[in-house]
Design an enzyme around this catalytic site. Sequence first.
Site, PDB file in Angstrom:
ATOM      1  N   GLU A   1      93.348  53.041 -56.292  1.00 26.61           N
ATOM      2  CA  GLU A   1      94.370  53.967 -56.821  1.00 26.61           C
ATOM      3  C   GLU A   1      94.032  54.398 -58.250  1.00 26.61           C
ATOM      4  O   GLU A   1      94.241  55.547 -58.628  1.00 26.61           O
ATOM      5  CB  GLU A   1      95.750  53.298 -56.768  1.00 26.61           C
ATOM      6  CG  GLU A   1      96.259  53.125 -55.339  1.00 26.61           C
ATOM      7  CD  GLU A   1      97.496  52.256 -55.251  1.00 26.61           C
ATOM      8  OE1 GLU A   1      97.473  51.127 -55.782  1.00 26.61           O
ATOM      9  OE2 GLU A   1      98.491  52.691 -54.650  1.00 26.61           O
TER      10      GLU A   1
ATOM     11  N   GLY B   1      94.986  48.620 -55.995  1.00 26.64           N
ATOM     12  CA  GLY B   1      95.235  49.288 -57.276  1.00 26.64           C
ATOM     13  C   GLY B   1      93.951  49.783 -57.924  1.00 26.64           C
ATOM     14  O   GLY B   1      93.978  50.726 -58.716  1.00 26.64           O
TER      15      GLY B   1
ATOM     16  N   GLU C   1      96.143  46.628 -49.027  1.00 26.69           N
ATOM     17  CA  GLU C   1      97.450  46.007 -49.288  1.00 26.69           C
ATOM     18  C   GLU C   1      98.115  45.486 -48.018  1.00 26.69           C
ATOM     19  O   GLU C   1      98.764  44.444 -48.012  1.00 26.69           O
ATOM     20  CB  GLU C   1      98.386  47.019 -49.973  1.00 26.69           C
ATOM     21  CG  GLU C   1      98.031  47.321 -51.429  1.00 26.69           C
ATOM     22  CD  GLU C   1      97.042  48.464 -51.597  1.00 26.69           C
ATOM     23  OE1 GLU C   1      96.346  48.820 -50.617  1.00 26.69           O
ATOM     24  OE2 GLU C   1      96.966  49.008 -52.712  1.00 26.69           O
TER      25      GLU C   1
ATOM     26  N   ALA D   1      95.692  44.937 -57.904  1.00 23.72           N
ATOM     27  CA  ALA D   1      96.650  44.147 -58.686  1.00 23.72           C
ATOM     28  C   ALA D   1      96.352  42.671 -58.481  1.00 23.72           C
ATOM     29  O   ALA D   1      95.743  42.271 -57.491  1.00 23.72           O
ATOM     30  CB  ALA D   1      98.068  44.469 -58.242  1.00 23.72           C
TER      31      ALA D   1
END
Length: 257
Positions: free
Chosen positions: A111, A108, A131, A65
């Site tokens: 993911e 992300g 993260e 992200a």
Amino acid sequence: MGEFVKTSLEQAGVGLIRFDRPEARNALNEVVRGELAAAFEQFGADDAVRCVVLAGTDKVFAAGADIKAMAEASAEDMANTGGEAAWQVIRRFAKPIVAAVNGWALGGGCELAMHADIIVAGEGAKFGQPEIRVGIIPGAGGTQRLTRAVGKFKAMQMLLTGEPVSAADASAMGLVSEVVADDQALARALEIASRIARLPPIAAREIKRLVLSGVDKPLDDGLIDERRTFVSMFDTEDQKEGMRAFIEKRRPDFKGK
Ligand code: DAK
């Protein structure tokens, strides 16, 4: 065709979705997420597309992200980003997805790769959930999908230290399907996808659904669902075509019916 996400139709039946924001290491800001969801919606609705390849740019899959976009956000801001909706589109995508990962797949990005059904990694790829290093936790399934993919102890190490793992280590722990030379990752992913695209799409969709739903079910429930679905295959034209083609010693022509 979006600003940061490019789509194209490759070999028959294969749709390609590529990130194109290399200056920000393909970080997933709101625009990227929206374009990504739109690309999946487009290919999901297109009967000509039977399998999707998801790729980044040559040196990076996606660095997660967009940290710059969320650095000053409050919890309320994050709850209202609508980010979840884009992820849901990919999560619910019924056709097989093959990810081609070169370079970084972080946060992300990792993911997102784990939303794929098959992951082809270039040998220089690196996977990580960093993260924790920026004070948060994974937000798109990292604590859940990574653990299901690699087991508790490998997942905990990646999640708690934030350290990335190499393609070779990711392969050894079951996080990728295949490791190839860096310049072959996309080609190999497209080759796998085009092979899938030549196979019956109803069977492919049902295999994907059964595998994903089965992970969270008691074995007996999964077996009942499999049995019911297996029987339903005999209502498809593709089953007749596949078996007749075998007996007649010719290539089957699956129509998705
Ligand atoms: N966000 C924003 N900008 C990024 C970025 C990122 N994730 N990653 C890289 N960039 C930017 C850099 O700031 C730099 O910008 P300028 O300085 O040129 O303006 C440019 O891209 C080039 O980056 P580097 O100079 O760092 O490039 P390197 O090749 O040296 O290093 C790297 C590449 C990928 C190893 C490094 O950039 C890096 O560590 N990036 C951060 C990786 C990271 O921490 N990722 C996790 C982010 S948190 C949610 C669901 C999921 C999530 C959130 C919400 N909802 C459902 C609501 C996910 C959260 C995350 O992923």
